[in-house]
Design an enzyme around this catalytic site. Sequence first.
Site, PDB file in Angstrom:
ATOM      1  N   LYS A  76       0.846  -1.200   0.000  1.00 51.55           N
ATOM      2  CA  LYS A  76       0.000   0.000   0.000  1.00 51.55           C
ATOM      3  C   LYS A  76       0.883   1.251   0.000  1.00 51.55           C
ATOM      4  O   LYS A  76       2.098   1.159   0.215  1.00 51.55           O
ATOM      5  CB  LYS A  76      -0.933  -0.025   1.207  1.00 51.55           C
ATOM      6  CG  LYS A  76      -0.225   0.010   2.546  1.00 51.55           C
ATOM      7  CD  LYS A  76      -1.193  -0.224   3.692  1.00 51.55           C
ATOM      8  CE  LYS A  76      -0.449  -0.338   4.985  1.00 51.55           C
ATOM      9  NZ  LYS A  76      -0.978   0.437   6.066  1.00 51.55           N
ATOM     10  N   ARG A 108     -10.232   0.328  15.245  1.00 53.84           N
ATOM     11  CA  ARG A 108     -10.265   1.012  13.948  1.00 53.84           C
ATOM     12  C   ARG A 108     -11.475   0.539  13.132  1.00 53.84           C
ATOM     13  O   ARG A 108     -12.421   1.278  12.950  1.00 53.84           O
ATOM     14  CB  ARG A 108      -8.935   0.766  13.223  1.00 53.84           C
ATOM     15  CG  ARG A 108      -8.683   1.702  12.073  1.00 53.84           C
ATOM     16  CD  ARG A 108      -7.236   1.714  11.643  1.00 53.84           C
ATOM     17  NE  ARG A 108      -6.737   0.444  11.146  1.00 53.84           N
ATOM     18  CZ  ARG A 108      -5.483   0.268  10.695  1.00 53.84           C
ATOM     19  NH1 ARG A 108      -4.635   1.285  10.702  1.00 53.84           N
ATOM     20  NH2 ARG A 108      -5.074  -0.904  10.251  1.00 53.84           N
ATOM     21  N   HIS A 124      -6.045  -6.814  13.492  1.00 55.25           N
ATOM     22  CA  HIS A 124      -4.811  -6.021  13.431  1.00 55.25           C
ATOM     23  C   HIS A 124      -4.437  -5.635  14.855  1.00 55.25           C
ATOM     24  O   HIS A 124      -5.307  -5.301  15.656  1.00 55.25           O
ATOM     25  CB  HIS A 124      -5.059  -4.774  12.580  1.00 55.25           C
ATOM     26  CG  HIS A 124      -3.821  -4.028  12.216  1.00 55.25           C
ATOM     27  ND1 HIS A 124      -2.732  -4.624  11.611  1.00 55.25           N
ATOM     28  CD2 HIS A 124      -3.491  -2.718  12.362  1.00 55.25           C
ATOM     29  CE1 HIS A 124      -1.796  -3.709  11.418  1.00 55.25           C
ATOM     30  NE2 HIS A 124      -2.227  -2.558  11.855  1.00 55.25           N
ATOM     31  N   ARG A 177       0.896 -10.693   7.026  1.00 54.51           N
ATOM     32  CA  ARG A 177       0.876  -9.523   6.144  1.00 54.51           C
ATOM     33  C   ARG A 177       2.077  -8.652   6.481  1.00 54.51           C
ATOM     34  O   ARG A 177       2.071  -7.953   7.479  1.00 54.51           O
ATOM     35  CB  ARG A 177      -0.411  -8.708   6.376  1.00 54.51           C
ATOM     36  CG  ARG A 177      -1.695  -9.521   6.403  1.00 54.51           C
ATOM     37  CD  ARG A 177      -2.913  -8.618   6.637  1.00 54.51           C
ATOM     38  NE  ARG A 177      -2.892  -7.892   7.877  1.00 54.51           N
ATOM     39  CZ  ARG A 177      -3.472  -8.280   9.012  1.00 54.51           C
ATOM     40  NH1 ARG A 177      -4.145  -9.411   9.046  1.00 54.51           N
ATOM     41  NH2 ARG A 177      -3.407  -7.536  10.101  1.00 54.51           N
ATOM     42  N   TYR A 231      15.269  31.058   5.642  1.00 54.83           N
ATOM     43  CA  TYR A 231      14.129  31.864   6.110  1.00 54.83           C
ATOM     44  C   TYR A 231      14.215  32.116   7.607  1.00 54.83           C
ATOM     45  O   TYR A 231      14.572  31.215   8.372  1.00 54.83           O
ATOM     46  CB  TYR A 231      12.816  31.149   5.811  1.00 54.83           C
ATOM     47  CG  TYR A 231      12.497  31.068   4.337  1.00 54.83           C
ATOM     48  CD1 TYR A 231      12.228  32.229   3.615  1.00 54.83           C
ATOM     49  CD2 TYR A 231      12.469  29.845   3.684  1.00 54.83           C
ATOM     50  CE1 TYR A 231      11.933  32.167   2.260  1.00 54.83           C
ATOM     51  CE2 TYR A 231      12.173  29.771   2.333  1.00 54.83           C
ATOM     52  CZ  TYR A 231      11.912  30.928   1.623  1.00 54.83           C
ATOM     53  OH  TYR A 231      11.624  30.863   0.290  1.00 54.83           O
ATOM     54  N   CYS A 233      13.941  24.682   3.128  1.00 52.53           N
ATOM     55  CA  CYS A 233      13.051  25.422   2.228  1.00 52.53           C
ATOM     56  C   CYS A 233      12.211  24.423   1.427  1.00 52.53           C
ATOM     57  O   CYS A 233      12.383  23.214   1.554  1.00 52.53           O
ATOM     58  CB  CYS A 233      13.869  26.285   1.250  1.00 52.53           C
ATOM     59  SG  CYS A 233      15.089  27.341   2.034  1.00 52.53           S
ATOM     60  N   MET A 234      11.317  24.933   0.588  1.00 54.33           N
ATOM     61  CA  MET A 234      10.451  24.028  -0.168  1.00 54.33           C
ATOM     62  C   MET A 234      11.255  23.143  -1.118  1.00 54.33           C
ATOM     63  O   MET A 234      10.973  21.948  -1.261  1.00 54.33           O
ATOM     64  CB  MET A 234       9.407  24.826  -0.956  1.00 54.33           C
ATOM     65  CG  MET A 234       8.350  23.949  -1.615  1.00 54.33           C
ATOM     66  SD  MET A 234       7.190  24.831  -2.651  1.00 54.33           S
ATOM     67  CE  MET A 234       6.173  25.650  -1.465  1.00 54.33           C
ATOM     68  N   ASP A 235      12.299  23.698  -1.744  1.00 52.66           N
ATOM     69  CA  ASP A 235      13.010  22.957  -2.788  1.00 52.66           C
ATOM     70  C   ASP A 235      14.502  22.820  -2.545  1.00 52.66           C
ATOM     71  O   ASP A 235      15.199  22.163  -3.316  1.00 52.66           O
ATOM     72  CB  ASP A 235      12.834  23.682  -4.137  1.00 52.66           C
ATOM     73  CG  ASP A 235      11.431  24.171  -4.307  1.00 52.66           C
ATOM     74  OD1 ASP A 235      10.535  23.316  -4.379  1.00 52.66           O
ATOM     75  OD2 ASP A 235      11.219  25.399  -4.323  1.00 52.66           O
TER      76      ASP A 235
HETATM   77  C1  LIG Z   1      -4.254  -4.192   8.454  1.00 53.42           C
HETATM   78  C2  LIG Z   1      -2.786  -4.079   8.219  1.00 53.42           C
HETATM   79  N1  LIG Z   1      -2.062  -5.206   8.100  1.00 53.42           N
HETATM   80  C3  LIG Z   1      -0.739  -5.178   7.880  1.00 53.42           C
HETATM   81  C4  LIG Z   1      -0.063  -3.974   7.786  1.00 53.42           C
HETATM   82  C5  LIG Z   1       1.422  -3.989   7.572  1.00 53.42           C
HETATM   83  O1  LIG Z   1       2.055  -3.428   8.661  1.00 53.42           O
HETATM   84  P1  LIG Z   1       3.659  -3.456   8.778  1.00 53.42           P
HETATM   85  O2  LIG Z   1       4.149  -2.503   7.754  1.00 53.42           O
HETATM   86  O3  LIG Z   1       3.903  -2.974  10.150  1.00 53.42           O
HETATM   87  O4  LIG Z   1       4.063  -4.837   8.505  1.00 53.42           O
HETATM   88  C6  LIG Z   1      -0.774  -2.779   7.921  1.00 53.42           C
HETATM   89  C7  LIG Z   1      -0.058  -1.499   7.838  1.00 53.42           C
HETATM   90  O5  LIG Z   1      -0.345  -0.529   8.444  1.00 53.42           O
HETATM   91  C8  LIG Z   1      -2.175  -2.828   8.137  1.00 53.42           C
HETATM   92  O6  LIG Z   1      -2.891  -1.712   8.266  1.00 53.42           O
END
Ligand SMILES: Cc1ncc(COP(=O)(O)O)c(C=O)c1O
Length: 378
Positions: free
Chosen positions: A40, A141, A171, A224, A269, A315-317
């Site tokens: 993700k 959550r 989770h 995961r 700045y 700065c920004m850049d």
């Molecule tokens: C539901 C869920 N599973 C797995 C993960 C993976 O987490 P990590 O990067 O700590 O392995 C996340 C990441 O936030 C998550 O939201």
Amino acid sequence: MARGTHRPTVAKVDLGAIKWNINQIRNHIRPGKKLLAVVKADGYGHGAVPIANAAKEAGVDGFCVAILDEAIELRQNGFTEDFLLVMGVTEVRDVALMADSNISVTVSSFEWLEAALPLLNLRKTMNPLRIHLAVDTGMGRIGLRTKEEVQAFEAFCEKYESLHLEGIFTHFATADGEDDIQVERQYETFKELVKSMTTRPDMVHLANSAMTLWHEDFETDATRVGIAMYGYNPSDLTIPLPYELKPAFTLETEISYVKQMHEGDTISYGARYKAYEGEWLATLPIGYADGWRRDLGNQTLLVDGHRCPVRGVVCMDQLMISLPHAYPIGTKVTLLGENNGEWNNPSEMAVELGTIGYEILCGISDRVPRIYNDSKGE
Ligand SMILES: Cc1ncc(COP(=O)(O)O)c(C=O)c1O
């Protein structure tokens, strides 16, 4: 967004490190357990598609993303058959698309499921909707929370051929810390919820990186893994890693301007920094628009193995650093990663800034091109 391909600021991503980390993790989890790569947020800033390709080469069993668009991106980039789970809440209106694309969907409420059911008639295939039921065991959550809710959900799914309850998951809130009591409590609650089901779904899963590294369980079917696959410690510096991981991300630029200052000359700045007599200053073409946040202005960047403090606000850049002596324009500067044996690790920076390494990595903006190499894990 214009990518900065005409300036020397780049993020180098080592796909060899990604594969090496996956092998490490694979060697430490129960044989047969599915390893799902979490890609993700554009693969935590590394680039979702290249990371997914490397992860697939290393033999992962599927992918997890947060939003539907990230799943579609993978489907459109050759991941046509792979297991693909969207872990966040999706819009009910997209349910036919998700079923047709064979995407596994997180469902966290009964209302969502009821609203989705009639819309499944709009799908073009006979694919059932692949559902992973989220249960909330202490993260607060998303997800159902009681046995009664889980049982009613399961019974509802069983009534319809268009619904396939493929998985159940939770989770953890504290697996990256030292609060084992909360971990135990969540683990027990999850086990009870799964046990209350008439039929155990094929994919029962609970572990993120922290759970995988420090609390490996032997009763679930998949893990995961996000941050550990990228080579970073999910606890930042709180708990040592049980085995080595290799950071895959290097952020580099080059000195674009050099000058020697007089005592009291001001920098950036607010004119808050005042130089000392003879101080050598370099200007770098990277700033907060690239994700090098203003509060990273108290960090040291690496030049030729030297730790060079940032001077004045970012700065920004552009930003300015103090050099131990003159260096020519074009000299390499490392913001994250290794430089002549010295390391800048996002985890260490995060601790100082009151954030986590994840945020520093995800924050490097699209203006910075990602360049891929494969070190073969060397
Ligand atoms: C539901 C869920 N599973 C797995 C993960 C993976 O987490 P990590 O990067 O700590 O392995 C996340 C990441 O936030 C998550 O939201």
